[in-house]
Design a protein around this motif. Structure first.
Motif, short mmCIF file in Angstrom:
data_model
loop_
_atom_site.label_atom_id
_atom_site.label_comp_id
_atom_site.label_asym_id
_atom_site.label_seq_id
_atom_site.Cartn_x
_atom_site.Cartn_y
_atom_site.Cartn_z
N LEU A 127 64.24 37.40 77.31
CA LEU A 127 63.38 38.19 76.43
C LEU A 127 63.11 39.52 77.09
O LEU A 127 62.66 39.57 78.24
N THR A 128 63.39 40.59 76.37
CA THR A 128 63.15 41.94 76.88
C THR A 128 62.08 42.61 76.03
O THR A 128 62.22 42.75 74.81
N ILE A 129 60.98 42.99 76.69
CA ILE A 129 59.88 43.73 76.07
C ILE A 129 59.58 44.90 77.00
O ILE A 129 59.49 44.72 78.22
N LYS A 130 59.44 46.09 76.44
CA LYS A 130 59.15 47.31 77.23
C LYS A 130 60.21 47.53 78.32
O LYS A 130 59.91 48.01 79.40
N GLY A 131 61.45 47.14 78.04
CA GLY A 131 62.53 47.34 78.98
C GLY A 131 62.54 46.36 80.14
O GLY A 131 63.34 46.48 81.06
N ILE A 132 61.66 45.37 80.13
CA ILE A 132 61.56 44.37 81.20
C ILE A 132 62.06 43.04 80.66
O ILE A 132 61.62 42.59 79.60
N THR A 133 62.99 42.41 81.38
CA THR A 133 63.60 41.16 80.94
C THR A 133 63.13 40.00 81.81
O THR A 133 63.16 40.08 83.04
N ASN A 134 62.70 38.93 81.15
CA ASN A 134 62.29 37.70 81.81
C ASN A 134 62.79 36.51 80.99
O ASN A 134 62.92 36.60 79.76
N PRO A 135 63.03 35.37 81.67
CA PRO A 135 63.42 34.18 80.91
C PRO A 135 62.22 33.59 80.18
O PRO A 135 61.08 33.68 80.65
N VAL A 136 62.48 33.00 79.03
CA VAL A 136 61.47 32.31 78.26
C VAL A 136 62.12 31.03 77.72
O VAL A 136 63.29 31.04 77.35
N THR A 137 61.37 29.92 77.73
CA THR A 137 61.90 28.65 77.25
C THR A 137 61.03 28.13 76.11
O THR A 137 59.81 28.21 76.17
N PHE A 138 61.68 27.60 75.07
CA PHE A 138 60.97 27.10 73.90
C PHE A 138 61.86 26.11 73.16
O PHE A 138 63.07 26.04 73.41
N ASP A 139 61.26 25.33 72.27
CA ASP A 139 62.02 24.42 71.41
C ASP A 139 62.29 25.11 70.08
O ASP A 139 61.41 25.78 69.53
N LEU A 140 63.50 24.92 69.57
CA LEU A 140 63.90 25.47 68.28
C LEU A 140 64.30 24.31 67.38
O LEU A 140 65.18 23.52 67.76
N ALA A 141 63.67 24.20 66.22
CA ALA A 141 64.01 23.17 65.24
C ALA A 141 64.86 23.80 64.14
O ALA A 141 64.47 24.83 63.58
N VAL A 142 66.00 23.20 63.86
CA VAL A 142 66.92 23.72 62.85
C VAL A 142 67.13 22.66 61.78
O VAL A 142 67.42 21.50 62.09
N LYS A 143 66.96 23.08 60.53
CA LYS A 143 67.20 22.18 59.40
C LYS A 143 67.77 23.00 58.25
O LYS A 143 67.13 23.95 57.79
N GLY A 144 68.96 22.65 57.82
CA GLY A 144 69.60 23.39 56.74
C GLY A 144 69.82 24.84 57.16
O GLY A 144 70.39 25.11 58.21
N ASN A 145 69.34 25.77 56.34
CA ASN A 145 69.49 27.20 56.66
C ASN A 145 68.19 27.80 57.19
O ASN A 145 67.93 28.98 57.01
N LYS A 146 67.40 26.95 57.86
CA LYS A 146 66.12 27.41 58.43
C LYS A 146 66.00 26.97 59.87
O LYS A 146 66.53 25.92 60.26
N ALA A 147 65.27 27.77 60.65
CA ALA A 147 64.97 27.42 62.04
C ALA A 147 63.55 27.89 62.32
O ALA A 147 63.09 28.89 61.76
N SER A 148 62.84 27.15 63.17
CA SER A 148 61.46 27.53 63.48
C SER A 148 61.13 27.19 64.93
O SER A 148 61.73 26.30 65.53
N THR A 149 60.15 27.92 65.45
CA THR A 149 59.69 27.69 66.81
C THR A 149 58.30 28.26 66.99
O THR A 149 57.85 29.11 66.22
N LEU A 150 57.64 27.78 68.03
CA LEU A 150 56.39 28.36 68.52
C LEU A 150 56.67 28.76 69.96
O LEU A 150 57.07 27.92 70.76
N VAL A 151 56.50 30.04 70.27
CA VAL A 151 56.80 30.55 71.60
C VAL A 151 55.53 31.12 72.21
O VAL A 151 54.81 31.87 71.56
N LYS A 152 55.27 30.76 73.46
CA LYS A 152 54.13 31.30 74.20
C LYS A 152 54.69 32.32 75.20
O LYS A 152 55.58 32.00 75.97
N ILE A 153 54.17 33.54 75.15
CA ILE A 153 54.65 34.63 76.00
C ILE A 153 53.53 35.10 76.92
O ILE A 153 52.42 35.35 76.46
#
Length: 188
Positions: A127-153
């Motif tokens: 994840l790059t914000i303000k030109g700074i890149t850091n790793p971020v880990t999250f769960d992604l749920a995919v069903k049909g033509n949709k995907a969703s997640t909750l990410v804490k930054i």
């Protein structure tokens, strides 16, 4: 050489071997949403930010990659109106927070993907914000033509320190939590 290719293709067909092909699905930015919540000692604020573009990559029906660009200039507060909204939106776009004049986009590129359950993946991305890149880990749920997640930054990893108790101990009840939450709903 042509005969060699023909023989190789014939062997693949004869033995039933299939070559996995990647399928790129473009994110529908008009139907996708990113909602944010930032908390502080005395309450919280919420709002939206828009996707500029993105793709999910599938291989054999499973998520194999992804890349996204977020339009940080679109950050908007939804829990306030009038001057309060105008002031907070302006402050979030200022250098104290996301510095959108110099850094109009944030990006996420999937780096590691592990299947957890049917349609749920553990994603680690850059994840790059303000030109700074850091790793971020999250769960992604995919069903049909949709995907969703909750990410804490953790905003402090991107040099967004305004109002952080981690950097300003005497800030008291003016403190803003270091983490903010993103609820992402994608359609493709």
């Amino acid at each position: 050489m042509k005969n060699l290719k023909t023989i190789a293709m014939g062997l693949l067909v004869a033995f039933g071997t299939t070559v996995a092909t990647a399928q790129t699905k473009k994110i529908n930015t008009k139907k996708s949403t990113i909602n944010w919540v930032g908390k502080k000692v005395t309450g919280e604020h919420s709002g939206t930010v828009n996707l500029k573009g993105g793709n999910l990559i599938f291989k054999d029906g499973k998520v194999a990659g992804g890349n996204f660009t977020v339009d940080m200039t679109s950050i908007s507060t939804t829990d306030l109106s009038g001057d309060g909204k105008t002031n907070l939106d302006g402050h979030l776009k200022a250098d104290d927070f996301f510095g959108t004049e110099k850094n109009p986009n944030a990006t996420l590129v999937f780096k590691k993907i592990a299947a957890k359950a049917n349609g749920v993946y553990s994603i680690t991305g850059d994840l790059t914000i303000k030109g700074i890149t850091n790793p971020v880990t999250f769960d992604l749920a995919v069903k049909g033509n949709k995907a969703s997640t909750l990410v804490k930054i953790d905003r402090t990893k991107y040099d967004i320190k305004y109002g952080s108790k981690s950097f300003f101990e005497s800030i008291g009840d003016k403190a803003i939590n270091d983490d903010f939450d993103l609820t992402v709903n994608l359609q493709f």
